[in-house]
Design a protein around this motif. Structure first.
Motif, PDB file in Angstrom:
ATOM      1  N   LEU A   1      48.783  47.775  35.144  1.00  0.00           N
ATOM      2  CA  LEU A   1      47.926  47.892  36.324  1.00  0.00           C
ATOM      3  C   LEU A   1      47.113  49.172  36.234  1.00  0.00           C
ATOM      4  O   LEU A   1      47.634  50.207  35.840  1.00  0.00           O
ATOM      5  CB  LEU A   1      48.772  47.962  37.604  1.00  0.00           C
ATOM      6  CG  LEU A   1      49.573  46.737  37.989  1.00  0.00           C
ATOM      7  CD1 LEU A   1      50.390  47.029  39.230  1.00  0.00           C
ATOM      8  CD2 LEU A   1      48.675  45.558  38.220  1.00  0.00           C
ATOM      9  N   ARG A   2      45.848  49.097  36.608  1.00  0.00           N
ATOM     10  CA  ARG A   2      45.037  50.308  36.706  1.00  0.00           C
ATOM     11  C   ARG A   2      43.885  50.067  37.669  1.00  0.00           C
ATOM     12  O   ARG A   2      43.585  48.936  38.033  1.00  0.00           O
ATOM     13  CB  ARG A   2      44.526  50.769  35.345  1.00  0.00           C
ATOM     14  CG  ARG A   2      43.561  49.861  34.670  1.00  0.00           C
ATOM     15  CD  ARG A   2      43.277  50.367  33.251  1.00  0.00           C
ATOM     16  NE  ARG A   2      42.448  49.438  32.531  1.00  0.00           N
ATOM     17  CZ  ARG A   2      41.129  49.463  32.545  1.00  0.00           C
ATOM     18  NH1 ARG A   2      40.490  50.366  33.233  1.00  0.00           N
ATOM     19  NH2 ARG A   2      40.439  48.585  31.864  1.00  0.00           N
ATOM     20  N   ILE A   3      43.254  51.167  38.074  1.00  0.00           N
ATOM     21  CA  ILE A   3      42.141  51.138  39.022  1.00  0.00           C
ATOM     22  C   ILE A   3      40.850  51.386  38.255  1.00  0.00           C
ATOM     23  O   ILE A   3      40.816  52.224  37.359  1.00  0.00           O
ATOM     24  CB  ILE A   3      42.330  52.246  40.082  1.00  0.00           C
ATOM     25  CG1 ILE A   3      43.556  51.967  40.927  1.00  0.00           C
ATOM     26  CG2 ILE A   3      41.111  52.396  40.961  1.00  0.00           C
ATOM     27  CD1 ILE A   3      43.453  50.717  41.756  1.00  0.00           C
ATOM     28  N   GLU A   4      39.796  50.667  38.620  1.00  0.00           N
ATOM     29  CA  GLU A   4      38.469  50.894  38.034  1.00  0.00           C
ATOM     30  C   GLU A   4      37.453  51.055  39.153  1.00  0.00           C
ATOM     31  O   GLU A   4      37.515  50.342  40.156  1.00  0.00           O
ATOM     32  CB  GLU A   4      38.042  49.704  37.170  1.00  0.00           C
ATOM     33  CG  GLU A   4      38.503  49.765  35.747  1.00  0.00           C
ATOM     34  CD  GLU A   4      37.892  48.654  34.906  1.00  0.00           C
ATOM     35  OE1 GLU A   4      36.961  47.957  35.364  1.00  0.00           O
ATOM     36  OE2 GLU A   4      38.371  48.475  33.781  1.00  0.00           O
ATOM     37  N   LYS A   5      36.523  51.984  38.964  1.00  0.00           N
ATOM     38  CA  LYS A   5      35.404  52.148  39.902  1.00  0.00           C
ATOM     39  C   LYS A   5      34.074  52.143  39.163  1.00  0.00           C
ATOM     40  O   LYS A   5      33.053  51.830  39.747  1.00  0.00           O
ATOM     41  CB  LYS A   5      35.522  53.483  40.651  1.00  0.00           C
ATOM     42  CG  LYS A   5      36.430  53.445  41.831  1.00  0.00           C
ATOM     43  CD  LYS A   5      36.309  54.727  42.621  1.00  0.00           C
ATOM     44  CE  LYS A   5      37.233  54.720  43.807  1.00  0.00           C
ATOM     45  NZ  LYS A   5      37.168  55.954  44.572  1.00  0.00           N
ATOM     46  N   ALA A   6      34.095  52.518  37.907  1.00  0.00           N
ATOM     47  CA  ALA A   6      32.861  52.686  37.132  1.00  0.00           C
ATOM     48  C   ALA A   6      32.046  51.403  37.077  1.00  0.00           C
ATOM     49  O   ALA A   6      32.587  50.322  36.839  1.00  0.00           O
ATOM     50  CB  ALA A   6      33.200  53.142  35.713  1.00  0.00           C
ATOM     51  N   GLY A   7      30.734  51.532  37.308  1.00  0.00           N
ATOM     52  CA  GLY A   7      29.830  50.397  37.203  1.00  0.00           C
ATOM     53  C   GLY A   7      29.971  49.382  38.319  1.00  0.00           C
ATOM     54  O   GLY A   7      29.527  48.251  38.201  1.00  0.00           O
TER      55      GLY A   7
ATOM     56  N   VAL B   1      38.407  48.323  42.166  1.00  0.00           N
ATOM     57  CA  VAL B   1      39.119  47.084  41.839  1.00  0.00           C
ATOM     58  C   VAL B   1      40.408  47.448  41.108  1.00  0.00           C
ATOM     59  O   VAL B   1      40.480  48.462  40.426  1.00  0.00           O
ATOM     60  CB  VAL B   1      38.296  46.107  40.952  1.00  0.00           C
ATOM     61  CG1 VAL B   1      37.076  45.605  41.672  1.00  0.00           C
ATOM     62  CG2 VAL B   1      37.940  46.710  39.641  1.00  0.00           C
ATOM     63  N   THR B   2      41.417  46.627  41.303  1.00  0.00           N
ATOM     64  CA  THR B   2      42.671  46.780  40.588  1.00  0.00           C
ATOM     65  C   THR B   2      42.640  45.808  39.411  1.00  0.00           C
ATOM     66  O   THR B   2      42.384  44.622  39.594  1.00  0.00           O
ATOM     67  CB  THR B   2      43.871  46.456  41.497  1.00  0.00           C
ATOM     68  OG1 THR B   2      43.795  47.281  42.656  1.00  0.00           O
ATOM     69  CG2 THR B   2      45.178  46.707  40.775  1.00  0.00           C
ATOM     70  N   VAL B   3      42.876  46.329  38.218  1.00  0.00           N
ATOM     71  CA  VAL B   3      42.820  45.512  37.011  1.00  0.00           C
ATOM     72  C   VAL B   3      44.242  45.288  36.492  1.00  0.00           C
ATOM     73  O   VAL B   3      45.023  46.234  36.370  1.00  0.00           O
ATOM     74  CB  VAL B   3      41.973  46.206  35.917  1.00  0.00           C
ATOM     75  CG1 VAL B   3      41.927  45.356  34.650  1.00  0.00           C
ATOM     76  CG2 VAL B   3      40.576  46.488  36.432  1.00  0.00           C
ATOM     77  N   VAL B   4      44.580  44.035  36.208  1.00  0.00           N
ATOM     78  CA  VAL B   4      45.853  43.682  35.589  1.00  0.00           C
ATOM     79  C   VAL B   4      45.526  43.260  34.165  1.00  0.00           C
ATOM     80  O   VAL B   4      44.828  42.269  33.952  1.00  0.00           O
ATOM     81  CB  VAL B   4      46.560  42.527  36.337  1.00  0.00           C
ATOM     82  CG1 VAL B   4      47.924  42.258  35.725  1.00  0.00           C
ATOM     83  CG2 VAL B   4      46.673  42.824  37.820  1.00  0.00           C
ATOM     84  N   GLU B   5      46.016  44.023  33.186  1.00  0.00           N
ATOM     85  CA  GLU B   5      45.732  43.741  31.770  1.00  0.00           C
ATOM     86  C   GLU B   5      47.010  43.370  31.039  1.00  0.00           C
ATOM     87  O   GLU B   5      48.105  43.475  31.575  1.00  0.00           O
ATOM     88  CB  GLU B   5      45.116  44.979  31.109  1.00  0.00           C
ATOM     89  CG  GLU B   5      43.755  45.331  31.629  1.00  0.00           C
ATOM     90  CD  GLU B   5      43.169  46.519  30.914  1.00  0.00           C
ATOM     91  OE1 GLU B   5      42.013  46.425  30.499  1.00  0.00           O
ATOM     92  OE2 GLU B   5      43.876  47.527  30.763  1.00  0.00           O
ATOM     93  N   GLY B   6      46.847  42.952  29.791  1.00  0.00           N
ATOM     94  CA  GLY B   6      47.986  42.600  28.957  1.00  0.00           C
ATOM     95  C   GLY B   6      48.512  41.203  29.227  1.00  0.00           C
ATOM     96  O   GLY B   6      49.664  40.903  28.934  1.00  0.00           O
ATOM     97  N   LEU B   7      47.662  40.358  29.795  1.00  0.00           N
ATOM     98  CA  LEU B   7      48.072  38.993  30.130  1.00  0.00           C
ATOM     99  C   LEU B   7      47.698  38.041  28.995  1.00  0.00           C
ATOM    100  O   LEU B   7      46.794  38.326  28.221  1.00  0.00           O
ATOM    101  CB  LEU B   7      47.374  38.554  31.420  1.00  0.00           C
ATOM    102  CG  LEU B   7      47.638  39.429  32.649  1.00  0.00           C
ATOM    103  CD1 LEU B   7      46.734  38.998  33.799  1.00  0.00           C
ATOM    104  CD2 LEU B   7      49.091  39.348  33.054  1.00  0.00           C
TER     105      LEU B   7
END
Length: 76
Positions: A6-12, A18-24
């Motif tokens: 889980l991580r947070i992104e604001k750039a662009g 937005v909260t990003v869920v990766e590694g899926l």
């Protein structure tokens, strides 16, 4: 077994968070079902693609609980 990050992104995004869920898994049907379930649980919008799910706002706490309930390893 899924290792989700889980991580947070604001750039662009014009300052929106937005909260990003990766590694899926990169399975389109799996991601589509997962993003629908997470959007309903959080009551917000989101999108999926390329092994990641994006949920509007800072939803890390709620997502961490939901994903751990599935038996997944959650980092971040």
């Amino acid at each position: 077994r899924v290792n989700a990050r889980l991580r947070i992104e604001k750039a662009g995004r014009r300052g929106k968070t937005v909260t990003v869920v990766e590694g899926l898994p990169k399975n389109r049907a799996f991601l589509r079902d997962l993003v629908g379930e997470l959007k309903r649980a959080c009551g917000v919008g989101g999108s999926s693609g390329d092994g990641r799910v994006e949920i509007q706002g800072d939803q890390r706490e709620r997502l961490r609980t939901l994903l751990r309930a599935k038996g997944w390893v959650v980092k971040g």
